[in-house]
Design a protein around this motif. Structure first.
Motif, PDB file in Angstrom:
ATOM      1  N   ASP A   1       0.851  -1.194   0.000  1.00  0.00           N
ATOM      2  CA  ASP A   1       0.000   0.000   0.000  1.00  0.00           C
ATOM      3  C   ASP A   1       0.888   1.246   0.000  1.00  0.00           C
ATOM      4  OD1 ASP A   1       0.827   0.525   2.538  1.00  0.00           O
ATOM      5  OD2 ASP A   1      -1.181   0.761   3.362  1.00  0.00           O
ATOM      6  N   ALA A   2       0.245   2.418  -0.045  1.00  0.00           N
ATOM      7  CA  ALA A   2       0.987   3.647  -0.316  1.00  0.00           C
ATOM      8  C   ALA A   2       2.038   3.958   0.747  1.00  0.00           C
ATOM      9  CB  ALA A   2       0.009   4.803  -0.456  1.00  0.00           C
ATOM     10  N   ARG A   3       1.657   3.857   2.046  1.00  0.00           N
ATOM     11  CA  ARG A   3       2.587   4.259   3.098  1.00  0.00           C
ATOM     12  C   ARG A   3       3.815   3.358   3.112  1.00  0.00           C
ATOM     13  NH1 ARG A   3       2.804   6.904   8.132  1.00  0.00           N
ATOM     14  NH2 ARG A   3       1.903   8.670   7.096  1.00  0.00           N
TER      15      ARG A   3
ATOM     16  N   SER B   1       5.963   3.783  -0.199  1.00  0.00           N
ATOM     17  CA  SER B   1       6.719   5.038  -0.299  1.00  0.00           C
ATOM     18  C   SER B   1       7.878   5.050   0.706  1.00  0.00           C
ATOM     19  CB  SER B   1       5.805   6.251  -0.099  1.00  0.00           C
ATOM     20  OG  SER B   1       5.092   6.159   1.107  1.00  0.00           O
TER      21      SER B   1
ATOM     22  N   SER C   1       0.482   9.982   2.403  1.00  0.00           N
ATOM     23  CA  SER C   1       0.000   8.750   1.777  1.00  0.00           C
ATOM     24  C   SER C   1      -1.208   8.170   2.505  1.00  0.00           C
ATOM     25  CB  SER C   1       1.123   7.711   1.736  1.00  0.00           C
ATOM     26  OG  SER C   1       1.593   7.468   3.042  1.00  0.00           O
TER      27      SER C   1
ATOM     28  N   GLU D   1      -3.556   9.796   3.840  1.00  0.00           N
ATOM     29  CA  GLU D   1      -4.768  10.562   3.558  1.00  0.00           C
ATOM     30  C   GLU D   1      -5.186  10.424   2.096  1.00  0.00           C
ATOM     31  OE1 GLU D   1      -4.387  14.637   4.762  1.00  0.00           O
ATOM     32  OE2 GLU D   1      -3.440  14.067   6.664  1.00  0.00           O
ATOM     33  N   TRP D   2      -4.190  10.342   1.214  1.00  0.00           N
ATOM     34  CA  TRP D   2      -4.486  10.363  -0.217  1.00  0.00           C
ATOM     35  C   TRP D   2      -5.015   9.036  -0.730  1.00  0.00           C
ATOM     36  CZ3 TRP D   2       0.726  13.075  -1.884  1.00  0.00           C
ATOM     37  CH2 TRP D   2       0.660  14.419  -1.505  1.00  0.00           C
ATOM     38  N   TRP D   3      -4.530   7.930  -0.119  1.00  0.00           N
ATOM     39  CA  TRP D   3      -4.924   6.612  -0.626  1.00  0.00           C
ATOM     40  C   TRP D   3      -5.517   5.784   0.503  1.00  0.00           C
ATOM     41  CZ3 TRP D   3       0.136   8.386  -2.071  1.00  0.00           C
ATOM     42  CH2 TRP D   3       0.228   8.810  -3.407  1.00  0.00           C
ATOM     43  N   ASN D   4      -6.317   4.796   0.123  1.00  0.00           N
ATOM     44  CA  ASN D   4      -6.805   3.839   1.108  1.00  0.00           C
ATOM     45  C   ASN D   4      -5.637   2.978   1.552  1.00  0.00           C
ATOM     46  OD1 ASN D   4      -9.587   4.407   1.349  1.00  0.00           O
ATOM     47  ND2 ASN D   4      -9.899   3.517  -0.682  1.00  0.00           N
ATOM     48  N   THR D   5      -5.549   2.765   2.862  1.00  0.00           N
ATOM     49  CA  THR D   5      -4.400   2.032   3.368  1.00  0.00           C
ATOM     50  C   THR D   5      -4.756   1.331   4.672  1.00  0.00           C
ATOM     51  OG1 THR D   5      -2.210   2.305   4.327  1.00  0.00           O
ATOM     52  CG2 THR D   5      -3.629   4.223   4.357  1.00  0.00           C
TER      53      THR D   5
END
Lengths: 67, 245
Positions: B126-128, B131, B176, B178-182
């Motif tokens: 996922d995003a977090r 990244s 990340s 806030e911007w994407w589901n995680t």
């Protein structure tokens, strides 16, 4: 204090393995960086000594050539 | 201010300053980490949802924050190196990068170990998490680029540019969640409203944060001393310094 006994503290409510593993691994990673830094300093000392020995040898040779 | 700062462009002056400050930062590191970790492990209350597994937070959050903080510091040094051509700023890049990489590894490891009991998985793309992994690759890239050139100053410049470009990853990591589901939870302390964490957990966490800040600074200072000596090896002051112990 949230724990009744030392054993309770080790068990961590069933999460002991995860908690202690994460603390152990973190310590290992940080210690490796510190250790590498200390080793680098030792090797710098060695290099500096070699450099000085070399300079002294060269100076000696120069003196013997000029005599 | 410039008159005060300029002498530190001379490597020996920077070395002496770092040498003077290092014992203080090392002592602060030791005290705050011992107090923070013991408090967090043994005295902070258990979480009502996560039980005692949440205690990993006392390493995970500080390591993650300063993995990004170290990167920001490295990028600032990269900028200074590019603009003012100050050698000590160039040398601070290889001093900071391995420390930042280690903090990133700690954040990823503790996160994985925390994720297993709470999310049911060690890793998820996922995003977090992704990244933060990219941050590790950026650190490795900066180090590799720094040493990839025969001419050290060319390498330093290339590494400085990469570190500046990589700054784009910092807001991506931070936002990340806030911007994407995680699966990763949102920010608890690095937001402007009241922190959403109980005071009894917040205080040891803040002490651990201070501890990791001092730890980062101490390790960087140790490495910077080495970098300065490496480049000044032929000079008498460096030889004397290395003979001392």
């Amino acid at each position: 204090m949230p724990f009744d006994s030392f054993q309770d503290f080790i068990i961590m409510g069933g999460y002991g393995l995860y908690v202690w593993l994460s603390f152990f691994l973190s310590f290992v990673v940080i210690a490796l960086v510190a250790l590498e830094t200390a080793i680098a300093r030792k090797s710098l000392q060695k290099k500096s000594q070699q450099l000085q020995n070399r300079q002294q040898r060269l100076a000696k040779r120069q003196r013997s050539v000029s005599q | 201010m410039w008159r005060w700062l300029h002498p530190y462009a001379k490597p020996e002056a920077t070395y002496r300053l770092v040498e003077k400050l290092l014992p203080w930062f090392a002592a602060l590191t030791f005290i705050s980490l011992v107090v923070g970790v013991v408090w967090g492990l043994a005295f902070a209350p258990a979480d009502y949802q996560q039980g005692d597994s949440y205690r990993i937070i006392f390493l995970h959050v500080p390591a993650a924050i300063f993995s990004m903080g170290a990167y920001a510091g490295m990028a600032i040094m990269g900028g200074i190196a590019l603009i003012w051509q100050i050698k000590t700023a160039e040398w601070s890049i290889p001093a900071i990068a391995p420390v930042g990489a280690a903090l990133t590894v700690v954040a990823l490891l503790t996160g994985a170990i925390w994720g297993k009991p709470m999310w049911g998985t060690w890793w998820i793309w996922d995003a977090r998490l992704t990244s933060e992994l990219i941050l590790l690759f950026l650190y490795i890239g900066v180090m590799a680029l720094y040493f990839a050139f025969d001419d050290a100053r060319t390498g330093a410049k290339a590494a400085a540019i990469l570190s500046l470009v990589g700054v784009i990853n910092l807001p991506i990591i931070h936002y990340s969640v806030e911007w994407w589901n995680t699966l990763h939870q949102g920010a608890t302390i690095t937001k402007f409203e009241r922190p959403s964490i109980a005071t009894s957990m917040l205080i040891p966490l803040l002490i651990c944060l201070a501890g990791f800040l001092f730890l980062t600074i101490s390790l960087v200072m140790m490495r910077l001393k080495n970098e300065i000596l490496r480049h000044e090896l032929g000079r008498p002051w460096a030889q004397q310094e290395l003979e001392k112990n």
